[in-house]
Design a protein around this motif. Structure first.
Motif, mmCIF file in Angstrom:
data_model
loop_
_atom_site.group_PDB
_atom_site.id
_atom_site.type_symbol
_atom_site.label_atom_id
_atom_site.label_comp_id
_atom_site.label_asym_id
_atom_site.label_seq_id
_atom_site.Cartn_x
_atom_site.Cartn_y
_atom_site.Cartn_z
ATOM 1 N N PRO A 53 29.464 77.704 -19.868
ATOM 2 C CA PRO A 53 29.556 76.267 -19.593
ATOM 3 C C PRO A 53 29.196 75.365 -20.776
ATOM 4 O O PRO A 53 29.878 74.359 -21.005
ATOM 5 N N ASP A 54 28.172 75.714 -21.557
ATOM 6 C CA ASP A 54 27.810 74.851 -22.689
ATOM 7 C C ASP A 54 28.893 74.860 -23.764
ATOM 8 O O ASP A 54 29.189 73.830 -24.380
ATOM 9 N N GLN B 73 31.730 72.682 -22.603
ATOM 10 C CA GLN B 73 31.415 71.272 -22.847
ATOM 11 C C GLN B 73 31.671 70.898 -24.316
ATOM 12 O O GLN B 73 32.179 69.813 -24.599
ATOM 13 N N GLU B 74 31.344 71.807 -25.225
ATOM 14 C CA GLU B 74 31.616 71.541 -26.649
ATOM 15 C C GLU B 74 33.117 71.363 -26.894
ATOM 16 O O GLU B 74 33.524 70.494 -27.661
ATOM 17 N N LEU B 75 33.944 72.173 -26.232
ATOM 18 C CA LEU B 75 35.397 72.026 -26.359
ATOM 19 C C LEU B 75 35.856 70.693 -25.770
ATOM 20 O O LEU B 75 36.736 70.035 -26.326
ATOM 21 N N ALA B 76 35.254 70.293 -24.650
ATOM 22 C CA ALA B 76 35.590 68.995 -24.048
ATOM 23 C C ALA B 76 35.214 67.868 -25.003
ATOM 24 O O ALA B 76 35.989 66.911 -25.175
ATOM 25 N N ALA C 288 32.840 71.243 -14.177
ATOM 26 C CA ALA C 288 32.765 72.249 -15.235
ATOM 27 C C ALA C 288 32.418 71.586 -16.565
ATOM 28 O O ALA C 288 31.825 72.214 -17.438
ATOM 29 N N ILE C 289 32.827 70.311 -16.710
ATOM 30 C CA ILE C 289 32.514 69.519 -17.901
ATOM 31 C C ILE C 289 32.083 68.132 -17.452
ATOM 32 O O ILE C 289 32.338 67.735 -16.302
#
Length: 180
Positions: A115-116, A119-122, A157-158
């Motif tokens: 998940p972290d 979030q970085e990709l988002a 998810a983000i």
């Protein structure tokens, strides 16, 4: 060249550790995303979801949970139909079984993402939407494929602000590159 049928499915797959099965698209559109594809001649959206997971990842779907149905103005590499550019999407969460055998034609860098890291990709996609990352930089090291941002936010998810989701939506409408 095929004509777009204006219908697509997307399939979010997670494992027992809460990681997401994602890959970088080998063909337009650029970005990291779950399995997805046109419904075409697969029959129902559920049939197409099962077929796309098999085609792209070599896995067998053992369960599908419907997330959403909606229209998105996202172009694809196919010739637009009489309905124009865009797709009616059916998006699912799936459980799967089998050995991961990704399609070299459609996928690259297939991986389970925590998940972290998701979030970085988002955050990278948001930076792209804000103009802080160029097209070439995004294609070389993509964030989440823009069409997926809203759905991943919807399932928590983000985390992305509504203003940034609106910026990302502007990316969705970009046309594919011409034939090479």
């Amino acid at each position: 060249m095929k004509t777009c049928d204006n219908t697509s499915v997307g399939i979010v797959i997670t494992d027992h550790q809460g990681r997401y099965l994602m890959f970088d698209r080998a063909i337009f559109p650029p970005g990291t995303a779950p399995a997805a594809g046109h419904i075409d001649d697969h029959g129902t959206a559920e049939d197409a979801a099962r077929a796309e997971v098999e085609e792209e990842l070599g896995l067998t779907v053992t369960g599908l949970t419907h997330i959403t149905d909606c229209w998105r103005d996202n172009p694809c590499r196919r010739v637009p139909s009489a309905r124009g550019t865009g797709h009616h999407w059916a998006v699912y969460q799936a459980t799967v079984t089998g050995d991961l055998t990704p399609s070299a034609r459609e996928t690259k860098n297939v991986r389970w993402i925590a998940p972290d890291a998701l979030q970085e990709l988002a955050d990278r996609t948001v930076a792209y939407a804000q103009g802080r990352i160029t097209d070439a930089e995004f294609e070389a090291a993509p964030g989440i494929e823009p069409v997926w941002m809203q759905w991943l936010a919807d399932i928590a998810a983000i985390h992305v602000s509504s203003d940034d989701l609106l910026r990302v939506d502007q990316l969705i409408r970009r046309s594919p590159p011409g034939p090479s």
